[in-house]
Design a protein around this motif. Sequence first.
Motif, PDB file in Angstrom:
ATOM      1  N   SER A  17       0.815  -1.219   0.000  1.00  0.00           N
ATOM      2  CA  SER A  17       0.000   0.000   0.000  1.00  0.00           C
ATOM      3  C   SER A  17       0.849   1.270   0.000  1.00  0.00           C
ATOM      4  CB  SER A  17      -0.934   0.013   1.213  1.00  0.00           C
ATOM      5  OG  SER A  17      -0.190   0.035   2.417  1.00  0.00           O
ATOM      6  N   GLN A  18       2.138   1.134   0.257  1.00  0.00           N
ATOM      7  CA  GLN A  18       3.007   2.296   0.373  1.00  0.00           C
ATOM      8  C   GLN A  18       3.668   2.694  -0.949  1.00  0.00           C
ATOM      9  OE1 GLN A  18       5.780   1.879   3.625  1.00  0.00           O
ATOM     10  NE2 GLN A  18       4.185   1.347   5.091  1.00  0.00           N
ATOM     11  N   ILE A  19       3.384   1.969  -2.042  1.00  0.00           N
ATOM     12  CA  ILE A  19       4.023   2.287  -3.314  1.00  0.00           C
ATOM     13  C   ILE A  19       3.042   2.136  -4.462  1.00  0.00           C
ATOM     14  CG2 ILE A  19       4.907  -0.066  -3.647  1.00  0.00           C
ATOM     15  CD1 ILE A  19       7.439   1.280  -4.882  1.00  0.00           C
ATOM     16  N   ARG A  20       3.120   3.052  -5.417  1.00  0.00           N
ATOM     17  CA  ARG A  20       2.313   2.956  -6.631  1.00  0.00           C
ATOM     18  C   ARG A  20       3.003   1.998  -7.595  1.00  0.00           C
ATOM     19  NH1 ARG A  20       0.877   8.761  -8.906  1.00  0.00           N
ATOM     20  NH2 ARG A  20      -0.409   7.439 -10.258  1.00  0.00           N
ATOM     21  N   ASP A  21       2.203   1.151  -8.235  1.00  0.00           N
ATOM     22  CA  ASP A  21       2.792   0.114  -9.075  1.00  0.00           C
ATOM     23  C   ASP A  21       2.021   0.006 -10.382  1.00  0.00           C
ATOM     24  OD1 ASP A  21       4.475  -1.980  -9.838  1.00  0.00           O
ATOM     25  OD2 ASP A  21       4.303  -3.025  -7.934  1.00  0.00           O
ATOM     26  N   PHE A  22       2.509  -0.890 -11.253  1.00  0.00           N
ATOM     27  CA  PHE A  22       1.917  -1.091 -12.574  1.00  0.00           C
ATOM     28  C   PHE A  22       0.971  -2.280 -12.607  1.00  0.00           C
ATOM     29  CE2 PHE A  22       6.354   0.338 -12.820  1.00  0.00           C
ATOM     30  CZ  PHE A  22       6.169   1.607 -13.360  1.00  0.00           C
ATOM     31  N   CYS A  23       0.720  -2.874 -11.450  1.00  0.00           N
ATOM     32  CA  CYS A  23      -0.119  -4.069 -11.372  1.00  0.00           C
ATOM     33  C   CYS A  23      -0.642  -4.192  -9.949  1.00  0.00           C
ATOM     34  CB  CYS A  23       0.701  -5.310 -11.741  1.00  0.00           C
ATOM     35  SG  CYS A  23       2.099  -5.573 -10.618  1.00  0.00           S
ATOM     36  N   THR A  40       7.441 -20.861  -5.136  1.00  0.00           N
ATOM     37  CA  THR A  40       7.821 -19.502  -5.487  1.00  0.00           C
ATOM     38  C   THR A  40       8.594 -19.518  -6.800  1.00  0.00           C
ATOM     39  OG1 THR A  40       9.895 -19.603  -4.222  1.00  0.00           O
ATOM     40  CG2 THR A  40       7.942 -18.772  -3.070  1.00  0.00           C
ATOM     41  N   GLY A  41       8.508 -18.418  -7.542  1.00  0.00           N
ATOM     42  CA  GLY A  41       9.225 -18.302  -8.796  1.00  0.00           C
ATOM     43  C   GLY A  41       9.214 -16.861  -9.268  1.00  0.00           C
ATOM     44  N   VAL A  42       9.976 -16.563 -10.289  1.00  0.00           N
ATOM     45  CA  VAL A  42      10.084 -15.182 -10.758  1.00  0.00           C
ATOM     46  C   VAL A  42       8.810 -14.742 -11.473  1.00  0.00           C
ATOM     47  CG1 VAL A  42      11.371 -13.581 -12.224  1.00  0.00           C
ATOM     48  CG2 VAL A  42      12.595 -15.339 -10.923  1.00  0.00           C
ATOM     49  N   ASN A  92      -3.864 -20.745  -5.361  1.00  0.00           N
ATOM     50  CA  ASN A  92      -3.793 -19.305  -5.163  1.00  0.00           C
ATOM     51  C   ASN A  92      -2.579 -18.732  -5.889  1.00  0.00           C
ATOM     52  OD1 ASN A  92      -5.831 -18.687  -2.764  1.00  0.00           O
ATOM     53  ND2 ASN A  92      -4.744 -20.579  -2.218  1.00  0.00           N
ATOM     54  N   LEU A  93      -2.733 -17.545  -6.469  1.00  0.00           N
ATOM     55  CA  LEU A  93      -1.595 -16.845  -7.059  1.00  0.00           C
ATOM     56  C   LEU A  93      -1.417 -15.508  -6.359  1.00  0.00           C
ATOM     57  CD1 LEU A  93       0.641 -16.534  -9.246  1.00  0.00           C
ATOM     58  CD2 LEU A  93      -1.084 -15.354 -10.637  1.00  0.00           C
ATOM     59  N   PHE A  94      -0.242 -15.337  -5.752  1.00  0.00           N
ATOM     60  CA  PHE A  94       0.147 -14.073  -5.139  1.00  0.00           C
ATOM     61  C   PHE A  94       1.264 -13.459  -5.975  1.00  0.00           C
ATOM     62  CE2 PHE A  94      -1.482 -16.677  -1.726  1.00  0.00           C
ATOM     63  CZ  PHE A  94      -2.148 -15.810  -0.877  1.00  0.00           C
ATOM     64  N   ALA A  95       1.236 -12.146  -6.154  1.00  0.00           N
ATOM     65  CA  ALA A  95       2.300 -11.480  -6.909  1.00  0.00           C
ATOM     66  C   ALA A  95       2.660 -10.166  -6.230  1.00  0.00           C
ATOM     67  CB  ALA A  95       1.858 -11.229  -8.342  1.00  0.00           C
ATOM     68  N   TYR A  96       3.957  -9.924  -6.134  1.00  0.00           N
ATOM     69  CA  TYR A  96       4.460  -8.668  -5.565  1.00  0.00           C
ATOM     70  C   TYR A  96       5.571  -8.150  -6.470  1.00  0.00           C
ATOM     71  CZ  TYR A  96       1.761  -9.677  -1.402  1.00  0.00           C
ATOM     72  OH  TYR A  96       0.712  -9.926  -0.548  1.00  0.00           O
ATOM     73  N   HIS A  97       5.323  -7.018  -7.091  1.00  0.00           N
ATOM     74  CA  HIS A  97       6.258  -6.462  -8.054  1.00  0.00           C
ATOM     75  C   HIS A  97       7.222  -5.479  -7.375  1.00  0.00           C
ATOM     76  CE1 HIS A  97       7.123  -3.770 -11.709  1.00  0.00           C
ATOM     77  NE2 HIS A  97       7.843  -4.875 -11.845  1.00  0.00           N
TER      78      HIS A  97
END
Length: 251
Positions: A17-23, A40-42, A92-97
Amino acid sequence: MHRSELVSVLNDVLKPSQIRDFCPNGLQIEGKEHITKIVTGVTASQALIDAAIEQQADAIIVHHGYFWKNEAYPITGMKKRRISALLNNDINLFAYHLPLDIHPDLGNNAQLAKLLDIEFEAGLEPGSSPSVAVKGRLRTPMSAEDFADKIAQALERPPLVSNVRNKPIETIAWCTGGGQGYIDLAAEQGIDAFLTGEASEQTMHSSIEQNIDFFAAGHHATERYGIKALGEYLAEQYGLAVQFIDIDNPV
């Protein structure tokens, strides 16, 4: 662990929540409620999803997920096949850019620095907190040739190199992945070298004309270590079974 608890843990650690992102960062595809095994994976490619299905994983956590800005909305073709595989297997799919790029300990920049013996000093972007690109210095100054060899050994692939200074590298700025545009900011600050994952045509001109050494070590190769460290953290702190699967990518 219940899915909602894992969401809370990941959000508390990575603070999206502390950063603006593209996704969207966090839970992107909902699967089963109870999670005991995580892959986990890239990138959430079909190959990674297939490997997770084979491992009977309850969740996948990646750096590159889905639903990017300016991405087409229809769920067809490749996107449909990937999402169908997740839904059909209740994964479940989690993603953190960007939150995974910038984390001060588990992040891609921090993990790459540890791997290459780089000492972090500050963000590269003035007035930006947190900064996506960062700067510091090599713990042991070395020539561009020697640093390229160090990168090749650590990442198991030779980097693309622009050696223009012919002097030992002391100060360095870096940004994992596709951060080549930050080379100009590093040059403005008089930094000896810039390290990232990718190069563009204009990057080499920037290196030569601004007298800054440049290293492109691979988008995938520079971003393997944050997601791996995050998985190791979850296993150690919460007793989850976590397996990092590296789907190799030459880019």
